[in-house]
Structure formats: C-alpha cells, structure tokens
Scaffold this motif. Sequence first.
Motif, short mmCIF file in Angstrom:
data_model
loop_
_atom_site.label_atom_id
_atom_site.label_comp_id
_atom_site.label_asym_id
_atom_site.label_seq_id
_atom_site.Cartn_x
_atom_site.Cartn_y
_atom_site.Cartn_z
N VAL A 90 0.82 -1.06 0.01
CA VAL A 90 0.15 0.04 0.16
C VAL A 90 0.78 1.26 -0.12
O VAL A 90 0.49 2.18 -0.57
CB VAL A 90 -1.12 0.21 1.21
N LEU A 91 1.96 1.41 0.67
CA LEU A 91 2.88 2.33 0.74
C LEU A 91 3.36 2.63 -0.42
O LEU A 91 3.68 3.62 -1.13
CB LEU A 91 3.92 2.17 1.78
N SER A 92 3.97 1.66 -1.31
CA SER A 92 4.36 1.67 -2.57
C SER A 92 3.59 2.40 -3.53
O SER A 92 3.82 3.21 -4.20
CB SER A 92 4.76 0.27 -2.87
N PHE A 93 2.26 1.96 -3.50
CA PHE A 93 1.31 2.37 -4.06
C PHE A 93 0.85 3.83 -4.08
O PHE A 93 0.90 4.82 -4.80
CB PHE A 93 -0.16 1.72 -4.02
N VAL A 94 0.87 4.31 -2.72
CA VAL A 94 0.82 5.43 -2.40
C VAL A 94 1.75 6.42 -2.58
O VAL A 94 1.44 7.62 -3.28
CB VAL A 94 0.42 5.84 -1.00
N LEU A 95 2.76 6.09 -2.81
CA LEU A 95 4.22 6.64 -3.04
C LEU A 95 4.24 6.80 -4.55
O LEU A 95 5.17 7.79 -5.03
CB LEU A 95 5.39 6.26 -2.48
N GLY A 96 3.41 6.21 -5.26
CA GLY A 96 3.58 6.23 -6.88
C GLY A 96 4.52 5.50 -7.39
O GLY A 96 5.08 5.92 -8.55
N VAL A 97 5.03 4.42 -6.90
CA VAL A 97 5.92 3.47 -7.51
C VAL A 97 5.41 3.01 -8.92
O VAL A 97 4.22 2.85 -9.09
CB VAL A 97 6.23 2.45 -6.50
N ARG A 98 6.44 3.02 -9.97
CA ARG A 98 6.01 2.67 -11.24
C ARG A 98 5.15 1.22 -11.27
O ARG A 98 5.22 0.54 -10.58
CB ARG A 98 7.40 2.60 -12.06
N GLY A 99 4.19 1.31 -12.25
CA GLY A 99 3.30 -0.01 -12.18
C GLY A 99 4.04 -1.17 -12.56
O GLY A 99 3.63 -2.17 -11.77
N TRP A 100 5.29 -1.34 -13.27
CA TRP A 100 5.76 -2.76 -13.39
C TRP A 100 6.47 -3.07 -12.12
O TRP A 100 6.81 -4.22 -11.96
CB TRP A 100 6.93 -2.57 -14.55
N ILE A 101 6.81 -1.86 -11.33
CA ILE A 101 7.47 -2.37 -10.11
C ILE A 101 6.76 -2.93 -8.90
O ILE A 101 6.67 -3.94 -8.26
CB ILE A 101 8.31 -1.27 -9.62
N LEU A 102 5.37 -2.30 -9.03
CA LEU A 102 4.39 -2.50 -8.39
C LEU A 102 3.84 -4.08 -8.51
O LEU A 102 3.57 -4.97 -7.79
CB LEU A 102 2.98 -1.67 -8.34
N ALA A 103 3.88 -4.39 -9.89
CA ALA A 103 3.44 -5.69 -10.44
C ALA A 103 4.49 -6.61 -9.72
O ALA A 103 3.98 -7.71 -9.30
CB ALA A 103 3.49 -5.83 -11.98
N ALA A 104 5.47 -6.41 -9.97
CA ALA A 104 6.87 -7.43 -9.45
C ALA A 104 6.80 -7.45 -8.15
O ALA A 104 6.83 -8.71 -7.54
CB ALA A 104 8.15 -6.95 -9.99
#
Length: 125
Positions: A90-104
């Motif tokens: 959730v923190l990664s999502f809120v911080l706007g981490v790139r989509g491919w990184i979120l997927a991995a």
Amino acid sequence: MRQPVIRALWLMAGLLALALGILGAFLPLLPTTPFVILAAACFARSSERLHGWLLSHSVFGPAIRDWQQHRAISRRGKRAALIAMAAVFVLSFVLGVRGWILAAQGAVLLVTGSWIATRPDAPRG
C-alpha cells in the motif's frame, strides 16, 4: 577443505544471516525470521555457544524452535508478516511507484504471503 575452515565459513554465513535478520526488523522489505532461522542453522554447524544463545533468545528463540521442531509459524507471526507485507505494498502504491515495479512487488509478496499463510500453526504453549 579442512574442518576449521568449513566451520569458519558457516560462522561467517551465520553472522551475515543474523545481521540481515536484525536489519529486517527495521527495513520493510527485508524479512527477519527467515534470516534468523538461517543463522541458527549455520551456528548449529559452527558455534554451539551462538546456536544456544539464539535458541534461548527471548524474541528469536520461540520462532526458531517452532520451525525446527514443527516446521510451523505462530499465528501471531503469520499475521504480523502478512500485515507488514500488505502495508509495504500500500505504501508503494501511495508513493506512486511505477506500475511494473508494483506488479513485480505484488507477485513476490503474493507468493511469499501464500507460502507463509499455508505453513502449519505453531503449537500453543
């Protein structure tokens, strides 16, 4: 290799694993318990004193003994691990981490979380 050299390598591996486990208590993506269990296994091959210290440690000892004796993780440990993994995602999502990184990250967390959730519960007591 000679026996003392092999023991020294096990000792260094155990110290490295323990250091990573301690760091994992403070860094969200680095796990603590697997590294401490690995350290215990390394110390069992290299240092009776350090192995005994880990097994009798008030924080790490119960988790190590549960894993060694029952291949189990306590419900509290599972809950804490799964909550921490979800919070990091959730923190990664809120911080706007790139989509491919979120997927991995999501894939790794899903596999790891599934493995943790399917381990037997440690016996109470």
